[in-house]
Every structure is written in C-alpha cells, then in structure tokens.
Motif scaffolding. Structure first.
Motif, mmCIF file in Angstrom:
data_model
loop_
_atom_site.group_PDB
_atom_site.id
_atom_site.type_symbol
_atom_site.label_atom_id
_atom_site.label_comp_id
_atom_site.label_asym_id
_atom_site.label_seq_id
_atom_site.Cartn_x
_atom_site.Cartn_y
_atom_site.Cartn_z
ATOM 1 N N LEU A 125 4.547 4.704 -8.024
ATOM 2 C CA LEU A 125 4.853 3.182 -8.304
ATOM 3 C C LEU A 125 6.232 3.044 -7.533
ATOM 4 C CD1 LEU A 125 3.472 2.783 -11.874
ATOM 5 C CD2 LEU A 125 2.627 1.447 -9.641
ATOM 6 N N MET A 126 7.230 3.860 -7.737
ATOM 7 C CA MET A 126 8.499 3.731 -7.129
ATOM 8 C C MET A 126 8.509 3.613 -5.665
ATOM 9 S SD MET A 126 10.821 6.330 -9.747
ATOM 10 C CE MET A 126 12.203 6.332 -8.553
ATOM 11 N N ALA A 127 7.687 4.705 -5.201
ATOM 12 C CA ALA A 127 7.468 5.109 -3.594
ATOM 13 C C ALA A 127 6.632 3.826 -2.810
ATOM 14 C CB ALA A 127 6.770 6.153 -3.570
ATOM 15 N N ILE A 128 5.717 3.165 -3.625
ATOM 16 C CA ILE A 128 5.213 2.031 -3.010
ATOM 17 C C ILE A 128 6.253 0.736 -2.797
ATOM 18 C CG2 ILE A 128 3.503 -0.168 -3.573
ATOM 19 C CD1 ILE A 128 2.131 1.904 -5.204
ATOM 20 N N ARG A 129 7.219 0.623 -3.464
ATOM 21 C CA ARG A 129 8.213 -0.317 -3.505
ATOM 22 C C ARG A 129 9.082 0.332 -2.464
ATOM 23 N NH1 ARG A 129 11.722 -1.639 -6.757
ATOM 24 N NH2 ARG A 129 11.786 -3.682 -6.033
ATOM 25 N N GLN A 130 9.447 1.760 -2.496
ATOM 26 C CA GLN A 130 10.406 2.001 -1.354
ATOM 27 C C GLN A 130 10.096 1.869 0.177
ATOM 28 O OE1 GLN A 130 11.085 5.969 -3.051
ATOM 29 N NE2 GLN A 130 12.636 4.990 -4.515
ATOM 30 N N ALA A 131 8.614 2.212 0.122
ATOM 31 C CA ALA A 131 7.827 2.222 1.472
ATOM 32 C C ALA A 131 7.727 0.844 2.157
ATOM 33 C CB ALA A 131 6.815 3.214 1.439
ATOM 34 N N GLY A 132 7.432 0.076 0.938
ATOM 35 C CA GLY A 132 7.229 -1.574 1.336
ATOM 36 C C GLY A 132 5.680 -1.624 2.105
ATOM 37 N N VAL A 133 4.994 -0.601 1.229
ATOM 38 C CA VAL A 133 3.459 -0.833 1.722
ATOM 39 C C VAL A 133 2.928 -1.856 0.741
ATOM 40 C CG1 VAL A 133 3.291 1.267 2.822
ATOM 41 C CG2 VAL A 133 2.758 1.192 0.170
ATOM 42 N N LYS A 134 1.800 -2.731 1.390
ATOM 43 C CA LYS A 134 0.994 -3.596 0.563
ATOM 44 C C LYS A 134 -0.346 -2.981 0.021
ATOM 45 C CE LYS A 134 3.956 -6.883 1.167
ATOM 46 N NZ LYS A 134 4.825 -7.872 0.250
ATOM 47 N N ALA A 135 -0.130 -1.988 -0.694
ATOM 48 C CA ALA A 135 -1.249 -1.135 -1.304
ATOM 49 C C ALA A 135 -1.834 -1.625 -2.681
ATOM 50 C CB ALA A 135 -0.866 0.339 -1.223
ATOM 51 N N ARG A 136 -3.199 -1.664 -2.812
ATOM 52 C CA ARG A 136 -3.345 -1.936 -4.124
ATOM 53 C C ARG A 136 -3.516 -0.603 -4.926
ATOM 54 N NH1 ARG A 136 -7.663 -6.761 -4.003
ATOM 55 N NH2 ARG A 136 -6.458 -7.870 -2.536
ATOM 56 N N PHE A 137 -3.030 -0.552 -6.207
ATOM 57 C CA PHE A 137 -2.901 0.743 -6.924
ATOM 58 C C PHE A 137 -3.972 0.957 -8.106
ATOM 59 C CE2 PHE A 137 -0.824 3.671 -10.215
ATOM 60 C CZ PHE A 137 -0.403 4.650 -9.421
ATOM 61 N N TYR A 138 -4.846 2.152 -8.136
ATOM 62 C CA TYR A 138 -5.496 2.162 -9.382
ATOM 63 C C TYR A 138 -5.174 3.272 -9.999
ATOM 64 C CZ TYR A 138 -9.367 3.953 -12.210
ATOM 65 O OH TYR A 138 -10.074 4.451 -13.417
ATOM 66 N N GLN A 139 -4.518 3.075 -11.644
ATOM 67 C CA GLN A 139 -4.282 4.237 -12.342
ATOM 68 C C GLN A 139 -5.313 4.567 -13.331
ATOM 69 O OE1 GLN A 139 -1.747 6.070 -12.908
ATOM 70 N NE2 GLN A 139 -2.296 6.738 -14.735
ATOM 71 N N ALA A 140 -5.721 5.987 -13.335
ATOM 72 C CA ALA A 140 -6.668 6.493 -14.113
ATOM 73 C C ALA A 140 -6.157 6.684 -15.584
ATOM 74 C CB ALA A 140 -6.985 7.805 -13.491
ATOM 75 N N SER A 141 -6.622 5.752 -16.243
ATOM 76 C CA SER A 141 -6.365 5.865 -17.726
ATOM 77 C C SER A 141 -7.376 6.538 -18.607
ATOM 78 C CB SER A 141 -5.882 4.443 -18.251
ATOM 79 O OG SER A 141 -4.852 3.942 -17.765
ATOM 80 N N SER A 142 -7.415 6.540 -19.874
ATOM 81 C CA SER A 142 -8.262 7.192 -20.642
ATOM 82 C C SER A 142 -8.372 6.602 -21.981
ATOM 83 C CB SER A 142 -7.559 8.743 -20.851
ATOM 84 O OG SER A 142 -8.604 9.316 -21.982
ATOM 85 N N SER A 143 -9.761 6.559 -22.323
ATOM 86 C CA SER A 143 -10.193 6.404 -23.773
ATOM 87 C C SER A 143 -9.243 7.121 -25.039
ATOM 88 C CB SER A 143 -11.593 6.303 -24.093
ATOM 89 O OG SER A 143 -12.062 7.654 -24.122
#
Length: 329
Positions: A107-125
């Motif tokens: 998440l830090m890298a997305i902001r640092q790189a300035g990319v407009k990427a959609r992010f999926y996080q694998a959470s768990s039951s």
C-alpha cells in the motif's frame, strides 16, 4: 488496451487459478515470487510460460515501488501468505510480517509509485474467530483466535485505513475455506481425498483424523478467484464475504471422498485426539447476500462435485506416479 494484473502468491492455489482466469480474459499477468522460492514456480506447470515472473524481496517497499513504476499494473492481487493456519503458532512474528507487513509495504508502494492501481487484499473468515452470530456477513465483529487470523485482520484494517485516508480503490474478499486439486496435502480436504485414492490403490490402509464433527464452509477455489476479479471491477471499493453458505462436517467429507472410490470409510479412518485443533470452531459459515447482489456472484460447484474432482485427480496422480512418495498418506 490490454490490462496488466500483478499477483503476489502466484504459485499458490489461488494464484494459479486467478492467473489462468485473467489470461483467459486477455490480461497481461505479472507474478511475484520470493528469490529464495523460485523453485515453487514448477507448481504452475506450463502456465508459467504465459506469465511475466519477477523475483522480488517483499520486505523492501522501495523495491516494490520501483517494480510498480516499471510494470504499471491496473490491478494488484495480494495473495501472498502462509496458508496453513496451525503453523502460525510456531512463528507468530514471521506470520505477522509476511501477511500484515507485506500488505502495508504494498500500500505504501502504490502511493510512492503514484500508480492508479486497484488493490485486492486476501482476507479470511478466520478473522471472525469465536463468533456468536451465524452465518457471518460484512458487519459481523471480528474476534481472531490464532496468529494467522490476527495478522490477516491487521492487514485488512490497514487496507481499510489506506482506502479511507488516501482514497485508494482497495478492497478485501473475506474468503471462507476454498479447495481444489491444487490444495496442499496438509489441508484436511486434500489429506482425505488423497488418502481415499491411496487406500483404493492399496498404497495405504488407514487415515488418521482429529475431530470428525468439525464443520466448514467449503467451496471451490476457481469459483472464488472470479469473485476477487469482480470486486476490482466495481466503481466503489467495498469488502465482501465470499463462501457457499453451507456447512459440511469432516465426517461428510470423508464419507463423500470414500464413496467416490467405492469404499466404506469406517473401515479405514482412525480418530487421533492429537490432531484436534485447540482453536476449533463450528459456526464459520458465510452470508453472501451482498456478493450475490452487488457482484452478481455465487459459487458454481457443489461440495460433492468438488470432493469428487479432488479424489479423481489424486487417483490419476498416484497411478501416473506424479506425486511424491512423501506426500502419500
């Protein structure tokens, strides 16, 4: 324009099915693997030739930022995590860093790189833990009961905070148990299916299990990766519970698997109290109303067909000698 998707944990069960699904949709698929785990690429088989693979140290956010600048993904699927929950008790700090640390650095890298990427996080039951209400939905309180679940919850909330504070299009799938013939042999579904196949072929003569009354919401991994993709196609990022909404006991799993090979399971199964999980729970079952309404998603494969698919694949592997001796029951 061809979309680019980046996947961590690409050599795992979900990484395989997600990669295949995205390739079929015409994506350019970039997979990340740890430098010390490049041998695991063999698990992808011929699929690896269709992917762009980068060996990357996930503990360095600057390296991740540089990679994102280079690859320019439109979608990021963060699937990297140790998946066998009991092991998390052996090294809780490492589990926390691999799961929560990797998510935070990405998440830090997305902001640092300035990319407009959609992010999926694998959470768990597993984040729901010792639940009171059943089934669970997106508003059910979290009460994690093991280091794996705690790390997943840390990662989940970090993603939520970044979404709120920085307006990232980030979401999580709170996935219940999802299986396939690619499941590792230490998981009870694969352990049972492989044992049924081995006993049928005379390779083994018994199967030791813990609590036969334990129940799970088991679905098919290939169905679930489609839900992941659908989440990232939405205009608004939200979190979704993904499961079948049906509970099946280990005893049902065993009976179904052995029935596939025409055997009476009671002649071969032995209960070993040492195999009972100390954090066992019986009421983790999904309420997928939101996913059905907003994502137009629901599971396609039944429990019985899933078990049969796994048993038949293990019969094939054992007959062809394509499974290691050490993996046999």
């Amino acid at each position: 324009m061809t979309k680019t998707a980046l996947i961590t944990g690409v050599t795992g069960q979900d990484g395989y099915y997600l990669s295949r699904f995205l390739l079929q949709k015409g994506y350019r698929v970039v997979g990340l693997v740890l430098p010390q785990r490049q041998s695991s690429l063999a698990k992808l088989g011929s699929l690896v030739n269709k992917l762009e693979i980068y060996a990357v140290d996930l503990t360095d956010s600057r390296v991740l930022s540089g990679l994102l600048e280079q690859v320019q993904p439109q979608e990021i699927y963060n699937l990297a995590a140790p998946s066998f929950i009991p092991d998390s008790w052996n090294n809780p700090l490492e589990t926390l860093d691999v799961i929560a640390g990797t998510t935070t650095r990405f998440l830090m890298a997305i902001r640092q790189a300035g990319v407009k990427a959609r992010f999926y996080q694998a959470s768990s039951s597993e984040m729901f833990g010792q639940v009171d209400p059943s089934p669970q939905d997106e508003n059910t309180p979290f009460r994690p009961m093991n280091p794996y679940a705690t790390a997943k919850l840390h990662a989940h909330w970090t993603m939520v905070h970044y979404r709120q504070r920085y307006n990232l299009l980030a979401c999580s799938g709170i996935l219940y148990n999802h299986e396939s013939p690619r499941r590792a042999t230490q998981f009870v579904t694969r352990k049972v299916c492989l044992a049924a196949a081995a006993i049928k072929l005379g390779i083994s003569d018994r199967l030791e299990l813990g609590n036969l009354d334990a129940k799970r919401d088991w679905g098919y991994a290939e169905d679930y990766v489609q839900a992941m993709w659908r989440m990232l196609q939405q205009d608004q990022p939200e979190d979704y519970v993904i499961g079948t909404g049906k509970l099946h006991s280990v005893k049902e799993l065993v009976a179904t698997a052995f029935e596939c090979v025409g055997l009476d399971w009671t002649r071969y199964v032995v209960v070993n109290p040492n195999l009972v999980r100390s954090d066992e729970h019986f009421l983790l079952v999904a309420n997928t109303k939101k996913a059905k309404q907003k994502l137009q998603w629901q599971p396609q494969m039944s429990f019985e067909n899933l078990v049969e698919k796994m048993v038949l694949k293990d019969l094939e592997r054992l007959q062809n000698g394509t499974i290691a001796t050490s993996a046999k029951p």
